[in-house]
Design a protein around this motif. Structure first.
Motif, mmCIF file in Angstrom:
data_model
loop_
_atom_site.group_PDB
_atom_site.id
_atom_site.type_symbol
_atom_site.label_atom_id
_atom_site.label_comp_id
_atom_site.label_asym_id
_atom_site.label_seq_id
_atom_site.Cartn_x
_atom_site.Cartn_y
_atom_site.Cartn_z
ATOM 1 N N THR A 24 22.803 20.741 6.092
ATOM 2 C CA THR A 24 22.164 20.144 6.283
ATOM 3 C C THR A 24 21.871 18.726 5.863
ATOM 4 O OG1 THR A 24 20.420 21.502 8.073
ATOM 5 C CG2 THR A 24 19.794 20.065 6.536
ATOM 6 N N PRO A 25 21.699 17.560 6.130
ATOM 7 C CA PRO A 25 21.973 16.929 4.928
ATOM 8 C C PRO A 25 20.548 16.532 4.041
ATOM 9 C CG PRO A 25 21.357 15.906 7.291
ATOM 10 C CD PRO A 25 21.869 17.675 7.244
ATOM 11 N N LYS A 26 20.702 16.108 2.817
ATOM 12 C CA LYS A 26 19.634 15.810 1.805
ATOM 13 C C LYS A 26 18.688 14.378 2.733
ATOM 14 C CE LYS A 26 21.655 17.948 -1.852
ATOM 15 N NZ LYS A 26 20.746 18.796 -2.562
ATOM 16 N N GLY A 27 17.149 14.932 2.594
ATOM 17 C CA GLY A 27 16.762 14.434 2.960
ATOM 18 C C GLY A 27 16.429 12.814 2.460
ATOM 19 N N ILE A 28 15.838 11.526 3.167
ATOM 20 C CA ILE A 28 15.490 10.142 2.939
ATOM 21 C C ILE A 28 14.401 10.101 1.487
ATOM 22 C CG2 ILE A 28 14.749 7.966 2.738
ATOM 23 C CD1 ILE A 28 15.071 8.081 5.897
ATOM 24 N N GLN A 29 14.911 9.673 0.453
ATOM 25 C CA GLN A 29 14.027 9.834 -0.909
ATOM 26 C C GLN A 29 13.026 8.642 -0.686
ATOM 27 O OE1 GLN A 29 13.115 12.489 -3.648
ATOM 28 N NE2 GLN A 29 15.098 13.025 -1.743
ATOM 29 N N ARG A 30 11.697 8.803 -0.690
ATOM 30 C CA ARG A 30 10.867 7.664 -0.517
ATOM 31 C C ARG A 30 9.634 8.202 -1.260
ATOM 32 N NH1 ARG A 30 10.730 9.851 4.403
ATOM 33 N NH2 ARG A 30 11.899 8.770 6.238
ATOM 34 N N ASP A 31 9.158 6.350 -1.722
ATOM 35 C CA ASP A 31 7.791 7.126 -3.196
ATOM 36 C C ASP A 31 6.798 7.552 -2.150
ATOM 37 O OD1 ASP A 31 6.037 4.879 -2.363
ATOM 38 O OD2 ASP A 31 7.722 4.050 -1.422
ATOM 39 N N GLN A 32 5.587 7.995 -3.293
ATOM 40 C CA GLN A 32 4.752 9.165 -2.838
ATOM 41 C C GLN A 32 4.112 8.349 -1.577
ATOM 42 O OE1 GLN A 32 3.218 10.938 -6.304
ATOM 43 N NE2 GLN A 32 2.610 12.079 -5.338
ATOM 44 N N GLU A 49 11.126 25.022 19.507
ATOM 45 C CA GLU A 49 11.974 24.875 19.911
ATOM 46 C C GLU A 49 12.176 26.468 19.943
ATOM 47 O OE1 GLU A 49 14.012 24.253 16.016
ATOM 48 O OE2 GLU A 49 12.062 25.973 14.574
ATOM 49 N N PHE A 50 14.404 26.422 20.065
ATOM 50 C CA PHE A 50 14.847 28.367 20.186
ATOM 51 C C PHE A 50 15.379 28.211 18.848
ATOM 52 C CE2 PHE A 50 15.292 29.361 25.059
ATOM 53 C CZ PHE A 50 13.936 29.071 25.008
ATOM 54 N N LYS A 51 15.671 28.768 18.350
ATOM 55 C CA LYS A 51 16.188 28.968 16.658
ATOM 56 C C LYS A 51 17.045 28.621 16.667
ATOM 57 C CE LYS A 51 14.771 29.454 11.948
ATOM 58 N NZ LYS A 51 14.058 28.321 12.321
ATOM 59 N N ALA A 52 17.967 29.257 17.495
ATOM 60 C CA ALA A 52 19.222 29.259 17.667
ATOM 61 C C ALA A 52 19.801 28.554 18.672
ATOM 62 C CB ALA A 52 20.583 30.717 17.752
ATOM 63 N N CYS A 53 19.028 27.641 19.102
ATOM 64 C CA CYS A 53 19.365 26.408 19.915
ATOM 65 C C CYS A 53 20.540 25.862 18.644
ATOM 66 C CB CYS A 53 18.282 26.012 21.160
ATOM 67 S SG CYS A 53 19.095 24.926 22.002
ATOM 68 N N PRO A 54 21.736 24.918 19.888
ATOM 69 C CA PRO A 54 22.473 24.091 19.344
ATOM 70 C C PRO A 54 22.451 22.383 19.417
ATOM 71 C CG PRO A 54 23.938 25.010 20.879
ATOM 72 C CD PRO A 54 22.901 26.023 21.174
ATOM 73 N N PHE A 55 21.642 22.004 20.579
ATOM 74 C CA PHE A 55 20.257 20.638 20.445
ATOM 75 C C PHE A 55 19.361 20.849 19.922
ATOM 76 C CE2 PHE A 55 22.743 21.525 24.086
ATOM 77 C CZ PHE A 55 24.034 20.889 24.583
ATOM 78 N N CYS A 56 18.849 22.099 19.674
ATOM 79 C CA CYS A 56 17.609 22.587 18.253
ATOM 80 C C CYS A 56 18.263 21.893 17.224
ATOM 81 C CB CYS A 56 16.739 23.171 18.781
ATOM 82 S SG CYS A 56 15.740 23.772 20.368
ATOM 83 N N VAL A 59 18.283 18.163 16.629
ATOM 84 C CA VAL A 59 17.243 17.621 16.129
ATOM 85 C C VAL A 59 16.579 18.069 14.629
ATOM 86 C CG1 VAL A 59 15.035 17.723 16.711
ATOM 87 C CG2 VAL A 59 16.568 17.291 18.767
ATOM 88 N N ARG A 60 16.793 19.492 13.923
ATOM 89 C CA ARG A 60 16.310 19.957 12.895
ATOM 90 C C ARG A 60 16.826 19.107 11.741
ATOM 91 N NH1 ARG A 60 15.711 25.110 15.347
ATOM 92 N NH2 ARG A 60 17.727 25.752 14.456
ATOM 93 N N LYS A 61 17.794 19.202 11.958
ATOM 94 C CA LYS A 61 18.992 18.439 11.060
ATOM 95 C C LYS A 61 19.016 17.278 10.989
ATOM 96 C CE LYS A 61 23.566 21.017 10.989
ATOM 97 N NZ LYS A 61 24.611 20.762 11.371
ATOM 98 N N GLU A 62 18.601 16.544 11.845
ATOM 99 C CA GLU A 62 18.000 14.867 12.018
ATOM 100 C C GLU A 62 16.632 14.182 11.017
ATOM 101 O OE1 GLU A 62 18.006 10.676 11.478
ATOM 102 O OE2 GLU A 62 19.786 12.202 11.989
ATOM 103 N N ASN A 113 18.939 13.840 21.567
ATOM 104 C CA ASN A 113 19.299 12.763 21.694
ATOM 105 C C ASN A 113 18.259 11.569 22.043
ATOM 106 O OD1 ASN A 113 21.915 12.870 21.179
ATOM 107 N ND2 ASN A 113 23.128 13.039 23.024
ATOM 108 N N ASP A 114 17.431 11.637 22.969
ATOM 109 C CA ASP A 114 16.657 10.906 23.310
ATOM 110 C C ASP A 114 14.752 11.589 21.955
ATOM 111 O OD1 ASP A 114 17.159 10.441 25.062
ATOM 112 O OD2 ASP A 114 16.299 10.670 26.706
ATOM 113 N N ILE A 115 14.970 12.774 20.960
ATOM 114 C CA ILE A 115 13.952 12.647 20.596
ATOM 115 C C ILE A 115 14.622 12.175 18.736
ATOM 116 C CG2 ILE A 115 13.467 14.798 18.541
ATOM 117 C CD1 ILE A 115 13.941 16.159 21.595
ATOM 118 N N ILE A 116 15.667 12.348 18.934
ATOM 119 C CA ILE A 116 16.591 12.152 17.512
ATOM 120 C C ILE A 116 16.435 10.565 17.328
ATOM 121 C CG2 ILE A 116 18.540 11.078 16.245
ATOM 122 C CD1 ILE A 116 19.417 14.638 17.127
ATOM 123 N N ILE A 117 17.146 9.482 18.740
ATOM 124 C CA ILE A 117 16.653 8.159 18.681
ATOM 125 C C ILE A 117 15.045 7.969 18.181
ATOM 126 C CG2 ILE A 117 16.619 5.958 20.250
ATOM 127 C CD1 ILE A 117 19.168 7.100 21.329
#
Length: 126
Positions: A24-32, A49-56, A59-62, A113-117
């Motif tokens: 899982t990547p580091k999150g974007i840093q924003r001001d407060q 979601e389902f916890k182990a669903c690869p598509f979920c 999305v969680r990574k994004e 993909n639609d959710i991520i977009i």
């Protein structure tokens, strides 16, 4: 046959979740102030979601990359969330993003993909 798929899922689930944790990547840093506005906007969103669903997982990574605090609803193990998804979205399919607008109208967005977009368009430039 069903038993075989359950067994495969049982074996693979810990590896999938560990892989998610490690990649899982580091999150974007924003001001407060900017992050507070985004957090307020995220109150109108929920990810079914389902916890182990690869598509979920995708999305969680994004969501993590964009530093979004979106409520996550386990539609696999929580019967209330499962019923809400079935009644509101029309089917039990994950991932599904519930989007509530300012008027209280609800849209159910399926497909990773639609959710991520949608999330990138709405939050990546903020």
């Amino acid at each position: 046959m069903r038993f075989i798929f359950k067994l495969i899922r049982f074996i693979l689930t810990p590896f999938m979740l560990l892989s998610e944790k490690l990649t899982t990547p580091k999150g974007i840093q924003r001001d407060q102030a900017s992050q507070a506005k985004i957090d307020a906007d995220c109150l109108q969103l929920a990810l079914y979601e389902f916890k182990a669903c690869p598509f979920c997982i995708k999305v969680r990574k994004e969501i993590a990359r964009l530093s979004l605090n979106i409520k996550k609803c386990d539609a696999q193990n929580n019967p209330v969330h499962r019923q809400t998804l079935a009644e509101g979205g029309g089917r039990i399919k994950v991932p599904c993003l519930r989007i509530t607008d300012k008027n209280g109208d609800v849209q159910w967005l399926y497909e990773s993909n639609d959710i991520i977009i949608y999330l990138q368009q709405r939050f990546a430039t903020n």
